[in-house]
Design an enzyme around this catalytic site. Structure first.
Site, PDB file in Angstrom:
ATOM      1  N   ARG A  58       0.808  -1.227   0.000  1.00  0.00           N
ATOM      2  CA  ARG A  58       0.000   0.000   0.000  1.00  0.00           C
ATOM      3  C   ARG A  58       0.834   1.267   0.000  1.00  0.00           C
ATOM      4  NH1 ARG A  58      -3.702  -1.943   4.044  1.00  0.00           N
ATOM      5  NH2 ARG A  58      -2.561  -3.819   3.617  1.00  0.00           N
ATOM      6  N   THR A  59       1.919   1.286   0.745  1.00  0.00           N
ATOM      7  CA  THR A  59       2.706   2.522   0.817  1.00  0.00           C
ATOM      8  C   THR A  59       3.288   2.856  -0.559  1.00  0.00           C
ATOM      9  OG1 THR A  59       3.246   2.043   3.107  1.00  0.00           O
ATOM     10  CG2 THR A  59       4.631   3.653   2.001  1.00  0.00           C
ATOM     11  N   LYS A  86      24.068  -7.723  -6.439  1.00  0.00           N
ATOM     12  CA  LYS A  86      25.470  -8.008  -6.762  1.00  0.00           C
ATOM     13  C   LYS A  86      26.373  -7.364  -5.716  1.00  0.00           C
ATOM     14  CE  LYS A  86      24.360  -7.949 -11.665  1.00  0.00           C
ATOM     15  NZ  LYS A  86      24.397  -7.078 -12.832  1.00  0.00           N
ATOM     16  N   ARG A 108      12.400   3.062   1.386  1.00  0.00           N
ATOM     17  CA  ARG A 108      12.038   2.167   2.495  1.00  0.00           C
ATOM     18  C   ARG A 108      13.197   1.211   2.682  1.00  0.00           C
ATOM     19  NH1 ARG A 108       6.476  -0.994   3.805  1.00  0.00           N
ATOM     20  NH2 ARG A 108       6.008   1.100   4.514  1.00  0.00           N
ATOM     21  N   HIS A 136       8.013   6.220  10.246  1.00  0.00           N
ATOM     22  CA  HIS A 136       7.200   6.074   9.030  1.00  0.00           C
ATOM     23  C   HIS A 136       6.296   7.312   8.991  1.00  0.00           C
ATOM     24  CE1 HIS A 136       4.976   4.441   5.833  1.00  0.00           C
ATOM     25  NE2 HIS A 136       4.478   3.354   6.374  1.00  0.00           N
TER      26      HIS A 136
HETATM   27  C1  NCD Z   1       3.311  -0.458   8.141  1.00  0.00           C
HETATM   28  C2  NCD Z   1       4.795  -0.538   7.900  1.00  0.00           C
HETATM   29  O1  NCD Z   1       5.251  -1.034   6.896  1.00  0.00           O
HETATM   30  O2  NCD Z   1       5.495  -0.066   8.787  1.00  0.00           O
HETATM   31  N1  NCD Z   1       2.518  -0.709   7.038  1.00  0.00           N
HETATM   32  C3  NCD Z   1       2.362   0.190   6.050  1.00  0.00           C
HETATM   33  O3  NCD Z   1       3.143   1.069   5.828  1.00  0.00           O
HETATM   34  N2  NCD Z   1       1.243   0.062   5.337  1.00  0.00           N
HETATM   35  C4  NCD Z   1       2.877  -1.268   9.278  1.00  0.00           C
HETATM   36  C5  NCD Z   1       3.112  -2.728   9.223  1.00  0.00           C
HETATM   37  O4  NCD Z   1       3.823  -3.267   8.382  1.00  0.00           O
HETATM   38  O5  NCD Z   1       2.564  -3.378  10.114  1.00  0.00           O
END
Ligand code: NCD
Length: 317
Positions: A58-59, A86, A108, A136
């Site tokens: 989703r992110t 690599k 990320r 986050h």
């Molecule tokens: C969160 C994350 O990745 O930190 N999810 C997200 O961003 N949708 C929370 C999670 O993974 O539980």
């Protein structure tokens, strides 16, 4: 912070005015998102690279949609099929991407602090889309936006963040974010799912969800981060659900008008009962929807040409 914002790395970098500014911008972009053609030229000519070293559905989709709605060009750096496999270092990867001329990097990474390190190796704006257990920030902003849409001001509102706090960057971001908005934040978890020290954190702590449930304005559940746990931190998931999960019986004790929130992905039957996740006061899918407008606001603020949104609206009308 206030003034020019270069990067978004942590909620700790934003003061109340910054958050209010982002919420106002989000409101405008939510309006854009509802149009028949949900697109503005705000970031035309800008390039954003995605650097996702951890799984994300989703992110990542939300950021990509946000960039498209702002007319930005995007560069997809797929870690799985790149020279990272690599043995290329994070620094070399970033410098390679930067050499291609990017204006923004959304990252990320499993290492806490990775997005901050990246700011030393590029002139591009860096947005943290989740770093290890650390932060986050766009999740927290979309949570604050969603909560304020339902509750108005968060001043004095009681928020419980429940479950696997220890491994959660969402908990750390939201503790700061909600507290900045004046809310009264409580972490609810067994000792094994709390960080070793909470000194300096703007939160209260309890091990008993039943003690606080009736007073809450927001019950915020966290996913059990099983992939980040090295030992057995709870006896069984069933017992965890009974003690710390939002069961049907507990959800019935929430006051009318209170919200049930979760960042997703959910483990139905663990931190939240399947039935409770679908109740009208559970705003979980709305959080996902609002994520796009919030990320538009963040990208616009960091990369934007400075054009007034109103001016742009007339351009696209
Ligand atoms: C969160 C994350 O990745 O930190 N999810 C997200 O961003 N949708 C929370 C999670 O993974 O539980």
């Amino acid at each position: 912070m206030s003034g020019a914002i270069r990067h978004l790395l942590s909620m700790a970098d934003l003061d109340r005015d910054d958050i209010d500014r982002l919420l106002n911008l989000t409101e405008s972009f939510a309006e854009v998102s509802e149009r028949q053609i949900p697109k503005v030229p705000a970031l035309r000519g800008k390039t954003i690279a995605w650097l996702f070293y951890e799984d994300s559905t989703r992110t990542r989709l939300s950021f990509e949609t946000a960039a498209k709605r702002l007319s930005a060009d995007t560069m997809n750096f797929s870690v799985g099929s790149s020279s990272v496999n690599k043995g290329e270092s994070l620094r070399d990867t970033v410098e390679t991407i930067a050499a291609m001329g990017v204006d923004g990097i959304v990252v990320r990474h499993r290492g806490a602090g990775a997005p901050h390190r990246i700011t030393n190796w590029t002139d591009a704006c860096v947005v943290n889309a989740g770093d290890g257990w650390h932060q986050h920030p766009t999740q927290s902003l979309l949570d604050i936006y969603t909560a304020t849409r339902h509750l108005g001001s968060l001043e004095g509102r009681r928020v419980a963040i429940v479950g696997d706090i220890k491994h959660s960057r969402v908990a750390r971001s939201n503790a700061i974010g909600f507290a900045r908005m004046g809310a009264d934040v409580t972490f609810v978890a067994p000792r094994t799912l709390l960080p070793a020290s909470l000194e300096g954190w703007p939160v209260k702590v309890t091990h008993d969800l039943d003690e606080v449930i009736e007073d809450l304005d927001i019950c915020y559940l966290l996913r059990m981060q099983r992939e980040r746990q090295d030992d057995a931190v709870v006896p069984t998931l069933r017992e965890f659900h009974e003690e710390y999960g939002l069961t049907t019986a507990r959800a019935d004790r929430l006051s009318p008008g209170s919200l049930i929130m979760h960042p997703g992905p959910m483990n139905r039957g663990v931190e939240i009962s399947g039935e409770v996740a679908d109740r009208p006061n559970a705003v979980i899918t709305e959080q996902v929807t609002n994520g796009i407008a919030v990320r538009m606001a963040v990208l616009y603020l960091l990369l934007g040409s400075g054009l007034d949104l109103v001016e742009e609206r007339t351009q696209v009308a």
